[in-house]
Scaffold this motif. Sequence first.
Motif, PDB file in Angstrom:
ATOM      1  N   THR B  15       0.843  -1.206   0.000  1.00 45.88           N
ATOM      2  CA  THR B  15       0.000   0.000   0.000  1.00 45.88           C
ATOM      3  C   THR B  15       0.874   1.252   0.000  1.00 45.88           C
ATOM      4  O   THR B  15       0.589   2.228  -0.700  1.00 45.88           O
ATOM      5  CB  THR B  15      -0.926   0.003   1.226  1.00 45.88           C
ATOM      6  N   ALA B  89      -7.121  -5.907  -1.459  1.00 45.60           N
ATOM      7  CA  ALA B  89      -7.906  -4.771  -0.963  1.00 45.60           C
ATOM      8  C   ALA B  89      -9.389  -5.044  -1.171  1.00 45.60           C
ATOM      9  O   ALA B  89     -10.217  -4.769  -0.291  1.00 45.60           O
ATOM     10  CB  ALA B  89      -7.476  -3.494  -1.674  1.00 45.60           C
ATOM     11  N   MET B  90      -9.718  -5.626  -2.346  1.00 44.79           N
ATOM     12  CA  MET B  90     -11.134  -5.917  -2.607  1.00 44.79           C
ATOM     13  C   MET B  90     -11.659  -7.005  -1.691  1.00 44.79           C
ATOM     14  O   MET B  90     -12.797  -6.945  -1.232  1.00 44.79           O
ATOM     15  CB  MET B  90     -11.329  -6.270  -4.082  1.00 44.79           C
ATOM     16  N   LEU B  92     -10.577  -7.631   1.340  1.00 38.84           N
ATOM     17  CA  LEU B  92     -10.750  -7.026   2.667  1.00 38.84           C
ATOM     18  C   LEU B  92     -11.996  -6.144   2.694  1.00 38.84           C
ATOM     19  O   LEU B  92     -12.764  -6.163   3.661  1.00 38.84           O
ATOM     20  CB  LEU B  92      -9.518  -6.187   3.031  1.00 38.84           C
ATOM     21  N   GLN B  93     -12.176  -5.391   1.601  1.00 34.29           N
ATOM     22  CA  GLN B  93     -13.323  -4.481   1.552  1.00 34.29           C
ATOM     23  C   GLN B  93     -14.630  -5.269   1.625  1.00 34.29           C
ATOM     24  O   GLN B  93     -15.546  -4.918   2.368  1.00 34.29           O
ATOM     25  CB  GLN B  93     -13.285  -3.683   0.251  1.00 34.29           C
ATOM     26  N   SER B  94     -14.672  -6.344   0.853  1.00 37.52           N
ATOM     27  CA  SER B  94     -15.888  -7.157   0.822  1.00 37.52           C
ATOM     28  C   SER B  94     -16.156  -7.777   2.192  1.00 37.52           C
ATOM     29  O   SER B  94     -17.278  -7.771   2.693  1.00 37.52           O
ATOM     30  CB  SER B  94     -15.740  -8.217  -0.276  1.00 37.52           C
ATOM     31  N   ALA B  96     -15.055  -6.643   5.103  1.00 34.19           N
ATOM     32  CA  ALA B  96     -15.398  -5.577   6.043  1.00 34.19           C
ATOM     33  C   ALA B  96     -16.843  -5.117   5.830  1.00 34.19           C
ATOM     34  O   ALA B  96     -17.575  -4.882   6.801  1.00 34.19           O
ATOM     35  CB  ALA B  96     -14.435  -4.404   5.868  1.00 34.19           C
ATOM     36  N   ALA B  97     -17.238  -5.004   4.554  1.00 28.56           N
ATOM     37  CA  ALA B  97     -18.601  -4.568   4.255  1.00 28.56           C
ATOM     38  C   ALA B  97     -19.610  -5.555   4.829  1.00 28.56           C
ATOM     39  O   ALA B  97     -20.610  -5.166   5.443  1.00 28.56           O
ATOM     40  CB  ALA B  97     -18.779  -4.424   2.751  1.00 28.56           C
ATOM     41  N   ALA B 114     -20.677   3.534   6.563  1.00 33.33           N
ATOM     42  CA  ALA B 114     -20.009   2.556   5.702  1.00 33.33           C
ATOM     43  C   ALA B 114     -20.965   1.546   5.102  1.00 33.33           C
ATOM     44  O   ALA B 114     -20.664   0.920   4.109  1.00 33.33           O
ATOM     45  CB  ALA B 114     -18.959   1.803   6.509  1.00 33.33           C
TER      46      ALA B 114
END
Lengths: 414, 115
Positions: B15, B89-90, B92-94, B96-97, B114
Amino acid sequence: MSAAGGLPADGLPARGLPVPGTPHAELERRYRRLLRLYPREFRVRRTDEMIGVLMASAAAGQRRPARGDVRDIVRCSLRERAGGPRGGWSFALAAFALAAPLFLVLTDILQVAFPYAESQAAVQRGLGILRAHGVPRHRGVPVVPGVPVVRGVPVVRGVPVVRGVPAAVTGPSALMPQHVGGLQFLGQHAFLVLVAGHLVVAAAVLAGWRRTALAALVAASAADYTQWAAFHVFQPGAGTVMFLTLGVFLLEAIALAVADPRAAHRREGWRHLVPALALATAAQLLAISFDASRVGDIIVWHGPELHATSGNGLLAVAGALALLAVLLPLPLALGWRASLLLAAACYPLVILAAAASGPAFGELPETLGLGRMPFQEAHLVILTILYLPPLLVLARAVTQTLRPRRPGRRDLAA
Amino acid sequence: MSKRAMQETTFLILTALAQGPQHGYGIIQDVGRISGERVVMRAGTLYGALDRLDADGLIAVDREEIVDGRLRRYYRLTEEGSARLAEEAMRLQSAAATALRRLGAVRPGLAGGAA
């Protein structure tokens, strides 16, 4: 291209090389000393860069390395050493290919340098056993029990061996204790052939002639195996060193086929010789201790006699040395793969040592239920048990080495 | 590459390099910022990770400079490194969402903006 966020243009405090004698210079000296924990190959690539980062992170007036940095460097340098140099299996195989021939030559030297003999008591006891079994004398030369053990003893060939009694050998002066090793070996053709084979392999490997080395290896291992097979019965003690050398031959042949030993030498110098020396010494001690446990008493180096059950003390020392040899690649930064290859080479000996310490010593075929099997087939089964695990380790190493490289991975020979 | 989750150290270094080439000290400072000063990356950890990432083809040396008599080596993401970082990242994002959505269903106050 600038560094992220609110850093100055280059992200580093405006601080150049320290003035000698200042706290800063002292701190740098201490950090450099700490970085010596890393293996040489890593230091060459990274020291200057890491010093730059460590010094940039230091507080003004700081004289000693931060405790967190010390912990971090100790932990990471140990991991670096255990992981070994980059190059993975191909490096481990190259280091093994370089060290193994020198190990073989060392075992030859040790056999000549450290002779030993049966005690007179052992000779008498063995004669008693033979008489009880009605073993005849040959033309006035009594049959002497106790084994000449080590490879390259041509007198064993063709001698009638009686099952259930110690291997019988006729000697030129049969009532004298059997001497093993020493300068007398240099007068034996089979031993000289073997040594010549080892020397050719070592020289060819150092010169980078891999094909010549392979050919010499095959010839020498055939000579080695022929010596052992000539015993007619399965005798672990009779092939002590051979069990190790045959395993080393096997690993060496495959290592030579896939890795370039000179690449390991260019990068690592002679460090790999240390485990080879430890292992060769362990092999010689094992040979003596196996003989001692077979014969009862053994005079080592014409010094004090060992006791009747002797061999156990030597066996323990030899085992500890072999373990040390297997673990040494870790602190020497040769990596865990080199350790695993050495362990694979030692595996047949470990099995034999286990057999030697139990009551089944010398009766491995019977213990394994192979007693009624034809001799040649029993041999094959035993060889499979002894050498299949090392072969599996090798298969893994070879497939990893020959796998196509990912872009960006640096070649070992580069 | 395997489908195993990326180590946090790896994720933070990649990152840090996603913005452009950086040298070691820059990466360390950036990692602190990205993690909200939760992660203090030290030199030993950083250079062990850089070696590993270089061997895996995720980063490469961009250039070298000598500044004030000291070597400074800049690193950049490779295409494979960018792809892996985006993928992670995707993921983790998914994850987390999903977590926030589920928490939002139970405790609406937690989901915030969020969800």
